[in-house]
Scaffold this motif. Structure first.
Motif, PDB file in Angstrom:
ATOM      1  N   ASP A   1      -4.132  -8.141  13.352  1.00 45.89           N
ATOM      2  CA  ASP A   1      -4.852  -8.914  12.341  1.00 45.89           C
ATOM      3  C   ASP A   1      -3.926  -9.237  11.180  1.00 45.89           C
ATOM      4  O   ASP A   1      -4.045  -8.700  10.086  1.00 45.89           O
ATOM      5  CB  ASP A   1      -6.070  -8.122  11.870  1.00 45.89           C
ATOM      6  CG  ASP A   1      -6.927  -8.895  10.889  1.00 45.89           C
ATOM      7  OD1 ASP A   1      -6.735 -10.120  10.773  1.00 45.89           O
ATOM      8  OD2 ASP A   1      -7.775  -8.266  10.243  1.00 45.89           O
ATOM      9  N   GLU A   2      -2.998 -10.141  11.439  1.00 47.04           N
ATOM     10  CA  GLU A   2      -1.983 -10.500  10.443  1.00 47.04           C
ATOM     11  C   GLU A   2      -2.615 -11.065   9.170  1.00 47.04           C
ATOM     12  O   GLU A   2      -2.250 -10.662   8.059  1.00 47.04           O
ATOM     13  CB  GLU A   2      -0.996 -11.502  11.045  1.00 47.04           C
ATOM     14  CG  GLU A   2       0.179 -11.807  10.151  1.00 47.04           C
ATOM     15  CD  GLU A   2       1.175 -12.745  10.819  1.00 47.04           C
ATOM     16  OE1 GLU A   2       1.865 -13.459  10.078  1.00 47.04           O
ATOM     17  OE2 GLU A   2       1.252 -12.765  12.056  1.00 47.04           O
ATOM     18  N   LEU A   3      -3.555 -11.980   9.320  1.00 42.99           N
ATOM     19  CA  LEU A   3      -4.206 -12.576   8.154  1.00 42.99           C
ATOM     20  C   LEU A   3      -4.955 -11.505   7.354  1.00 42.99           C
ATOM     21  O   LEU A   3      -4.855 -11.455   6.129  1.00 42.99           O
ATOM     22  CB  LEU A   3      -5.167 -13.685   8.575  1.00 42.99           C
ATOM     23  CG  LEU A   3      -6.017 -14.295   7.454  1.00 42.99           C
ATOM     24  CD1 LEU A   3      -5.122 -14.955   6.398  1.00 42.99           C
ATOM     25  CD2 LEU A   3      -7.007 -15.278   8.022  1.00 42.99           C
TER      26      LEU A   3
ATOM     27  N   GLN B   1      -5.489  -8.102   2.515  1.00 43.91           N
ATOM     28  CA  GLN B   1      -5.575  -6.742   1.968  1.00 43.91           C
ATOM     29  C   GLN B   1      -4.411  -6.475   1.010  1.00 43.91           C
ATOM     30  O   GLN B   1      -4.614  -5.921  -0.063  1.00 43.91           O
ATOM     31  CB  GLN B   1      -5.567  -5.736   3.110  1.00 43.91           C
ATOM     32  CG  GLN B   1      -5.708  -4.296   2.682  1.00 43.91           C
ATOM     33  CD  GLN B   1      -5.679  -3.345   3.860  1.00 43.91           C
ATOM     34  OE1 GLN B   1      -5.025  -3.626   4.871  1.00 43.91           O
ATOM     35  NE2 GLN B   1      -6.358  -2.238   3.742  1.00 43.91           N
ATOM     36  N   ASP B   2      -3.225  -6.883   1.395  1.00 44.54           N
ATOM     37  CA  ASP B   2      -2.053  -6.681   0.527  1.00 44.54           C
ATOM     38  C   ASP B   2      -2.194  -7.441  -0.783  1.00 44.54           C
ATOM     39  O   ASP B   2      -1.813  -6.934  -1.845  1.00 44.54           O
ATOM     40  CB  ASP B   2      -0.768  -7.127   1.247  1.00 44.54           C
ATOM     41  CG  ASP B   2      -0.406  -6.198   2.408  1.00 44.54           C
ATOM     42  OD1 ASP B   2      -0.985  -5.093   2.500  1.00 44.54           O
ATOM     43  OD2 ASP B   2       0.442  -6.600   3.223  1.00 44.54           O
ATOM     44  N   LEU B   3      -2.752  -8.654  -0.725  1.00 43.32           N
ATOM     45  CA  LEU B   3      -2.966  -9.423  -1.953  1.00 43.32           C
ATOM     46  C   LEU B   3      -3.917  -8.711  -2.908  1.00 43.32           C
ATOM     47  O   LEU B   3      -3.708  -8.673  -4.110  1.00 43.32           O
ATOM     48  CB  LEU B   3      -3.511 -10.818  -1.618  1.00 43.32           C
ATOM     49  CG  LEU B   3      -2.486 -11.841  -1.129  1.00 43.32           C
ATOM     50  CD1 LEU B   3      -3.187 -13.119  -0.696  1.00 43.32           C
ATOM     51  CD2 LEU B   3      -1.468 -12.146  -2.211  1.00 43.32           C
ATOM     52  N   LYS B   4      -4.970  -8.140  -2.339  1.00 41.86           N
ATOM     53  CA  LYS B   4      -5.930  -7.407  -3.158  1.00 41.86           C
ATOM     54  C   LYS B   4      -5.263  -6.202  -3.802  1.00 41.86           C
ATOM     55  O   LYS B   4      -5.515  -5.887  -4.965  1.00 41.86           O
ATOM     56  CB  LYS B   4      -7.121  -6.952  -2.320  1.00 41.86           C
ATOM     57  CG  LYS B   4      -8.098  -8.045  -2.006  1.00 41.86           C
ATOM     58  CD  LYS B   4      -9.290  -7.520  -1.240  1.00 41.86           C
ATOM     59  CE  LYS B   4     -10.245  -8.630  -0.892  1.00 41.86           C
ATOM     60  NZ  LYS B   4     -11.385  -8.158  -0.135  1.00 41.86           N
ATOM     61  N   LEU B   5      -4.397  -5.521  -3.054  1.00 46.15           N
ATOM     62  CA  LEU B   5      -3.714  -4.356  -3.595  1.00 46.15           C
ATOM     63  C   LEU B   5      -2.755  -4.764  -4.716  1.00 46.15           C
ATOM     64  O   LEU B   5      -2.639  -4.076  -5.731  1.00 46.15           O
ATOM     65  CB  LEU B   5      -2.946  -3.626  -2.488  1.00 46.15           C
ATOM     66  CG  LEU B   5      -3.800  -2.940  -1.435  1.00 46.15           C
ATOM     67  CD1 LEU B   5      -2.921  -2.413  -0.308  1.00 46.15           C
ATOM     68  CD2 LEU B   5      -4.615  -1.808  -2.053  1.00 46.15           C
ATOM     69  N   LEU B   6      -2.070  -5.890  -4.542  1.00 41.74           N
ATOM     70  CA  LEU B   6      -1.140  -6.372  -5.556  1.00 41.74           C
ATOM     71  C   LEU B   6      -1.859  -6.803  -6.830  1.00 41.74           C
ATOM     72  O   LEU B   6      -1.359  -6.623  -7.937  1.00 41.74           O
ATOM     73  CB  LEU B   6      -0.309  -7.540  -5.021  1.00 41.74           C
ATOM     74  CG  LEU B   6       0.757  -7.189  -3.983  1.00 41.74           C
ATOM     75  CD1 LEU B   6       1.387  -8.468  -3.446  1.00 41.74           C
ATOM     76  CD2 LEU B   6       1.823  -6.278  -4.579  1.00 41.74           C
ATOM     77  N   ASN B   7      -3.034  -7.398  -6.668  1.00 35.29           N
ATOM     78  CA  ASN B   7      -3.792  -7.891  -7.817  1.00 35.29           C
ATOM     79  C   ASN B   7      -4.697  -6.834  -8.429  1.00 35.29           C
ATOM     80  O   ASN B   7      -5.380  -7.097  -9.403  1.00 35.29           O
ATOM     81  CB  ASN B   7      -4.616  -9.122  -7.438  1.00 35.29           C
ATOM     82  CG  ASN B   7      -3.747 -10.304  -7.064  1.00 35.29           C
ATOM     83  OD1 ASN B   7      -2.662 -10.465  -7.612  1.00 35.29           O
ATOM     84  ND2 ASN B   7      -4.207 -11.103  -6.144  1.00 35.29           N
ATOM     85  N   GLY B   8      -4.747  -5.664  -7.817  1.00 32.11           N
ATOM     86  CA  GLY B   8      -5.568  -4.580  -8.341  1.00 32.11           C
ATOM     87  C   GLY B   8      -7.063  -4.822  -8.202  1.00 32.11           C
ATOM     88  O   GLY B   8      -7.843  -4.316  -8.986  1.00 32.11           O
ATOM     89  N   VAL B   9      -7.438  -5.602  -7.215  1.00 32.18           N
ATOM     90  CA  VAL B   9      -8.869  -5.900  -7.014  1.00 32.18           C
ATOM     91  C   VAL B   9      -9.506  -4.819  -6.200  1.00 32.18           C
ATOM     92  O   VAL B   9      -9.012  -4.226  -5.347  1.00 32.18           O
ATOM     93  CB  VAL B   9      -9.053  -7.277  -6.321  1.00 32.18           C
ATOM     94  CG1 VAL B   9     -10.512  -7.534  -6.027  1.00 32.18           C
ATOM     95  CG2 VAL B   9      -8.466  -8.359  -7.170  1.00 32.18           C
TER      96      VAL B   9
END
Length: 98
Positions: free
Chosen positions: A83-85, A90-98
């Motif tokens: 599940d690459e997408l 998930q990584d974007l959420k972790l980077l943005n602190g969401v």
């Protein structure tokens, strides 16, 4: 109770046709007849025909039972395994602190 018909866009029918062809080839390599596979899978021969054509109206359970008869049941684990997408989201959420 009426059942809702699943809609599969035409461009994805080719994918299902390839799945059906792969199942048909696996059956033939094992020198099994359609009657043998259908009986062992607990489905009608007409359902097996639809599966081997990549029918999108066939229940996933029927596909699974045919794979089981062919000894390919673990191939189901390959579905959505990479599940690459989802990982990127998930990584974007972790980077943005969401």
């Amino acid at each position: 109770m009426t059942t809702k018909r699943q809609v599969v866009f035409p461009k994805y029918h080719k994918l299902m046709e390839q799945v059906g062809e792969n199942i048909k080839l696996a059956r033939k390599r094992r020198k099994l007849t359609t009657v043998q596979v259908a009986e062992r899978a607990g489905i009608a021969r007409s359902t097996l025909y639809l599966i081997e054509k990549g029918g999108t109206g066939v229940a996933f359970g029927a596909y699974f039972n045919v794979l089981r008869v062919l000894g390919l049941q673990n191939d189901v684990l390959k579905l959505a395994a990479d599940d690459e997408l989802g990982r990127k989201l998930q990584d974007l959420k972790l980077l943005n602190g969401v």
